[in-house]
Scaffold this active site. Structure first.
Site, PDB file in Angstrom:
ATOM      1  N   CYS B  93      18.193  10.581  76.935  1.00  0.00           N
ATOM      2  CA  CYS B  93      19.215  11.207  78.085  1.00  0.00           C
ATOM      3  C   CYS B  93      19.747  10.453  78.635  1.00  0.00           C
ATOM      4  O   CYS B  93      20.599  11.061  79.599  1.00  0.00           O
ATOM      5  CB  CYS B  93      17.824  11.980  79.093  1.00  0.00           C
ATOM      6  N   HIS B 358      20.031  20.253  81.850  1.00  0.00           N
ATOM      7  CA  HIS B 358      20.180  19.004  81.432  1.00  0.00           C
ATOM      8  C   HIS B 358      20.297  19.773  79.996  1.00  0.00           C
ATOM      9  O   HIS B 358      19.955  19.053  79.224  1.00  0.00           O
ATOM     10  CB  HIS B 358      19.484  18.133  81.825  1.00  0.00           C
ATOM     11  N   CYS B 388      17.261   8.798  84.215  1.00  0.00           N
ATOM     12  CA  CYS B 388      16.610   7.726  83.283  1.00  0.00           C
ATOM     13  C   CYS B 388      16.205   8.524  81.927  1.00  0.00           C
ATOM     14  O   CYS B 388      17.564   9.499  81.263  1.00  0.00           O
ATOM     15  CB  CYS B 388      15.635   8.730  83.728  1.00  0.00           C
TER      16      CYS B 388
END
Ligand SMILES: CC(C)(COP(=O)(O)OP(=O)(O)OC[C@H]1O[C@@H](n2cnc3c(N)ncnc32)[C@H](O)[C@@H]1OP(=O)(O)O)[C@@H](O)C(=O)NCCC(=O)NCCS
Lengths: 313, 402
Positions: B93, B358, B388
Site C-alpha cells: 500500500c 483505496h 501502513c
C-alpha cells in the site's frame, strides 16, 4: 399449434410450449433498423410477461435471416454526436441482452444469410443451427465498412471462440459458408431442410431447459492475466500478423481497434465489455474511411437494387 | 538538509471508481487510466514531455495487463517523448508514496530533472492478492513468519487496543461525511474527471462516497473477516498476542477501505528543471521515511514512520497543519491519532479511503494531491502523508508549501 400477432413477427406456438418467432419486418429484407427495434420491443414485451412457454426459436419469414445494422443511420454519424450514438447503440444492444436472459432456451434457426447485425442476433441465442444451403453465409463483415460488430458481436464471438479463433472473423470479415461456420464454431449444428431445422431446434430446447449463455454464469469475467500460455502467445503474435496483412491499408485502423477490443474484452465483466464495445464503435464511426465505405455501399445499392441485395445476402 | 530541494509542481488524480465489475472505471484497462492522467498532467502544465526523465509508479499487483513496467507503457501510450523512462515500484500500500519519495530523493541527490510519480491500480480487473507471493503461497514462509491477512491484523489491533465496533463505525461515518462535503464544496481541485476515448464523460467524482451514511446502517453490516479468522488465522494472531485471548471481528465493508480503481500523478523536480518549463512550485517534499513494525499487527507503521520523519526534519507534531493517514481500516487512523496525540480535526479532513476507496498502488499519490489541495485552500504550510503497508511497514512524507 396456434398463431398470434406481435408487431414485426410471425409467431407460432407449438403444443410443447415452444414459440417460433419468424422475423418479418416491412421491406424486402430484415434490417436492424427502427422496425427491428420496434419488433424487439413488442416481442420482448410479450415474452417477458408470458410465463407459459418453454423456449423460443428465432428465425426469419424472409429469405435473408437478418441483414446488418442500419447503415443509413450510421453513415450520418458526425463528431459531436457521440452521446446520442452511445444512447442509440446501448438501447439497440439492450434488446439482445434481454433476449439471451429471458430465462428460457433460445435457438437461432438460421434459414437465410445472417451477416453483421443478423449474426450478432444469432450470437445472443444459446444455440445456432443453420440450413444446409450453398448460398447461406454467416459472419461479421463490418470491417468492410471500417467499423466493427458493435451490437455485441466482437464481445460475444471472442468469448465464444477465444481471442485467437475469433480474430480472423472479426478483422477479415470472412462471410463463412455453412460447413466453414460449423467447423469454426460460428454455428453449432446444421439442418438439411426447413422442417429439420425446426425439428432440431425444438429438440435442443427440450433437452436444454436450463440453457444459459457462458458469460451469464456466475463468474463471467475472464481476467486476461489468467489466460493460458497459448492465449498469451496469441495476444503477443496476432498484432504483428495483422500489421503484416494490413500495413498501409485504409482498413488498418479499424482492424487494429477491433483486435484491441477483442483482447481487452476478455479482461472485464461482460456488460462492461458491451459498453466498451460501443465506445470503440463510435470511435470508428467518426472516421472518414468508415463514412466513405458505408456511403459507397449505399450508393451501389441504390443504383443497382438487385445486385445490392445479393451483396447483403 | 538536502543540497537540492525536490519541488511538487502539480499533483492530480483520477476519481476513484468502485473497484468491482460494476464500477465506472472497470471498462478501462490500467494503462489507459494512467495514460489519460499523464495526458491531463501535460495539458494542465504545458511542459515538454522530453523534459521528463522518468515516470515512477506504484503498482501493487503488477500482473497481466497491469504488469510489465506499466509506467513506461503508459508514457508511450500517452504519446510522450521516447526519452521518458519508466519504473514500477511495489511496497504494497505504500507503493504510490514510495514512488514519489524515490523521485524526490533523486532530485535531492542533485539530479536536475523533472519526474512524474504516483501510481495506478485497477482492482476491478486485477484482483488484490492475485500475484501470490510467499506469505500467501509458500507454506514454509507461512509457518515461520506466521503472517495473517490484513483484515485479521486490523481486527487484532482493535482487540489489542480495545476499540469497539461503534468507535470504528463512527470514524467511517465521518469519513463519508467529510468526503461528501469536500466533494460538494469543490475541495478536490486536483481530481480530473475521466472521459472515454471519444470524449464521453465516464466518472467525475469518487464513486464510492455515500453522503447519507449513518452509524445505524453501518451497525447492521456483518463483520468481514470472521470466516478467515476461523480458518486458523485468529489462532495465529492470538498465539502472538496471548493477552487478547480472542480476536474481536469488528471490521466490515463499511469501516474498511473500499476496493477501487484509479491513478495519481505528481510532477516533481528541481527548481531549475521546473523553471526551464515555466513551472511554478506548489510545494516541496521536505522529508521521507520508512519503518517496519510488528508483522502480525501489520498496520501500525504510520505513527512510528511519522515520528521518524519529523525527527529527521527537526520538527514536532505541532509544526504540522494537516495529516493524511490512509484509512486502510478505521482502526489504523484511530490508533494513529491516539499514538501521536493528534487533534481529529487535522486528520483526513476531507475523508479517506473508507469513503472513497483505496486503489492500492495509486493511493499515496492520491493523498499527496488531496493534502496539497487542502493546504492551499486553508492557506496552511505543512502536511504529512502516511500509509501502513504489508509486513508491518509504514511510510511517511512531509510536504511543505513554498
Ligand atoms: C472489507 C472488504 C472485504 C469488504 O468487501 P465486500 O464485502 O466485497 O464489500 P462490498 O463493497 O461488497 O460491501 C458489502 C456490503 O456492505 C455495504 N456497505 C458498504 N459500505 C457501506 C456503508 N458505508 N453504508 C451502508 N452499507 C455499506 C454494501 O452496500 C454491501 O451491501 P450489499 O451486499 O447489500 O450490496 C473489502 O472492502 C476489503 O477487503 N477492504 C480492505 C482492502 C484492503 O485490504 N486494502 C489493503 C489495506 S492493507
Amino acid at each position: 399449434m396456434s398463431s398470434n400477432a406481435v408487431q414485426g413477427w410471425q409467431l407460432t406456438r407449438f403444443d410443447d410450449g415452444i414459440v417460433l418467432a419468424a422475423l418479418d419486418l416491412p421491406g424486402k429484407v430484415n434490417i436492424m433498423d427502427d422496425h427491428f427495434i420496434a419488433a424487439m420491443e413488442s416481442l420482448l414485451g410479450h415474452l417477458e410477461t408470458a410465463r407459459d412457454y418453454t423456449g423460443v426459436i428465432l428465425t426469419s419469414a424472409k429469405s435473408v435471416f437478418l441483414a446488418g445494422g442500419d447503415l443509413k443511420r450510421m453513415v450520418q454519424s458526425r463528431a459531436g454526436q457521440e452521446a446520442s450514438l452511445y444512447a442509440y447503440f446501448e438501447n439497440l444492444k439492450s434488446y439482445l441482452r434481454r433476449l439471451e436472459r429471458l430465462g428460457r432456451p433460445l435457438v437461432a434457426a438460421i434459414n437465410g444469410a445472417a451477416l453483421g447485425g443478423g449474426y450478432e442476433t444469432c450470437l445472443a441465442c444459446h444455440h445456432r443451427i443453420a440450413l444446409r444451403d450453398m448460398r447461406l453465409r454467416v459472419g461479421l463483415p463490418e470491417i468492410e465498412f471500417g467499423i466493427l460488430a458493435g451490437a455485441g458481436g466482437v464481445v460475444r464471438l471472442t468469448r465464444l471462440l477465444g481471442f485467437e479463433k475469433a480474430v480472423p472473423f472479426l478483422t477479415e470479415g470472412l462471410a463463412a459458408d455453412v460447413s466453414t461456420a460449423l467447423e469454426a464454431g460460428l454455428i453449432d449444428d446444421v439442418a438439411d431442410d426447413a422442417e429439420q431445422l425446426i425439428a432440431k431446434s425444438r429438440s435442443w430446447i427440450l433437452a436444454h431447459p436450463q440453457a444459459r449463455q457462458p458469460w451469464d454464469r456466475l463468474d463471467n469475467a475472464l481476467p486476461a492475466h489468467k489466460l493460458d500460455a497459448a492465449q498469451r502467445r496469441a495476444l503477443l503474435l496476432e498484432p504483428g500478423k495483422l500489421t503484416r496483412r494490413l500495413a498501409g491499408s485504409p482498413a488498418e485502423f479499424a482492424a487494429q481497434r477491433t483486435m484491441a477490443l477483442s483482447a481487452e474484452s476478455l479482461s472485464m465483466d461482460f456488460d462492461a465489455a458491451l459498453r466498451y464495445e460501443t465506445r470503440v464503435l463510435i470511435e470508428l464511426l467518426r472516421t472518414d474511411y468508415a463514412r466513405n465505405q458505408m456511403q459507397a455501399f449505399l450508393d451501389r445499392k441504390s443504383s443497382k437494387p438487385a445486385a445490392a441485395q445479393k451483396v447483403a445476402a | 538538509m538536502p543540497s537540492e530541494n525536490a519541488y511538487i509542481f502539480d499533483a492530480i488524480r483520477t476519481p476513484r471508481g468502485r473497484g468491482r465489475r460494476d464500477g465506472a472505471l472497470h471498462e478501462f484497462k490500467p494503462v489507459t487510466i494512467l495514460a489519460s492522467l499523464l495526458r491531463s498532467l501535460q495539458q494542465r502544465n504545458g511542459f515538454d514531455t522530453g523534459a521528463v526523465s522518468d515516470v515512477v509508479m506504484g503498482v501493487v499487483t503488477p500482473l497481466g495487463e497491469q504488469g510489465g513496467v506499466i509506467p513506461k507503457s503508459a508514457a508511450q501510450l500517452a504519446g510522450w517523448d521516447e526519452s521518458v523512462c519508466g519504473l514500477q515500484v511495489n511496497r504494497f500500500c505504500a507503493s504510490g508514496l514510495e514512488a514519489i519519495n524515490i523521485a524526490a530523493q533523486r532530485v535531492m541527490a542533485g539530479a536536475p530533472e523533472l519526474m512524474v510519480a504516483g501510481g495506478v491500480e485497477s482492482m476491478s480487473r486485477v484482483a488484490m492478492g492475485s500475484d501470490g507471493g510467499p506469505w500467501q503461497e509458500d507454506p514454509e514462509t507461512a509457518f515461520k513468519v506466521g503472517s495473517v491477512p490484513q483484515g485479521i491484523s486490523a481486527d487484532l489491533i482493535a482487540s489489542v487496543d480495545g476499540y469497539s465496533r461503534h468507535q470504528l463505525d463512527e470514524w467511517a461515518v465521518r469519513s463519508h461525511e467529510r468526503a461528501a462535503k469536500a466533494g460538494h464544496d469543490g475541495a478536490f481541485k486536483s481530481l480530473i474527471p475521466f472521459q472515454d476515448g471519444v470524449g464521453l464523460p465516464v466518472l467525475a467524482r469518487d464513486e464510492l462516497v455515500r453522503a447519507n451514511c449513518t452509524s445505524q446502517a453501518l451497525a447492521k453490516l456483518e463483520p468481514s473477516f470472521v470466516k478467515m479468522g476461523a480458518a486458523g488465522f485468529d489462532d495465529i494472531a492470538v498465539s502472538r498476542f496471548p493477552a487478547v485471548r480472542r480476536v474481536e471481528h469488528v471490521h466490515t465493508a463499511g469501516n474498511s477501505s473500499g476496493i477501487a480503481d484509479g491513478a495519481s500523478a505528481v510532477l516533481i523536480g528541481s527548481r531549475a528543471a521546473g523553471e526551464k518549463q515555466g513551472l511554478r512550485p506548489r510545494a516541496r517534499i521536505a522529508a521521507t521515511a520508512v519503518v517496519c513494525t510488528d508483522p502480525t499487527l501489520m498496520l501500525t507503521g504510520p505513527a512510528p514512520a511519522t515520528r521518524k520523519l519529523l525527527a529527521q526534519a527537526g520538527l514536532s507534531i505541532a509544526d504540522v497543519d494537516l495529516f493524511e493517514c490512509n484509512e486502510a481500516f478505521a482502526v489504523v487512523v484511530l490508533r494513529y491519532i491516539k499514538e501521536l496525540g493528534l487533534d481529529e480535526g487535522r486528520v483526513n479532513v476531507n475523508g479517506g479511503a473508507i469513503a472513497m476507496g483505496h486503489p492500492l498502488g495509486a493511493t499515496g499519490g492520491v493523498l499527496v494531491s488531496m493534502l496539497l489541495d487542502e493546504l492551499e485552500r486553508r492557506d496552511r504550510r505543512r502536511g504529512v502523508v502516511t500509509l501502513c503497508a504489508g509486513g508491518g511497514m509504514g511510510i511517511a512524507t512531509l510536504i511543505e508549501r513554498v
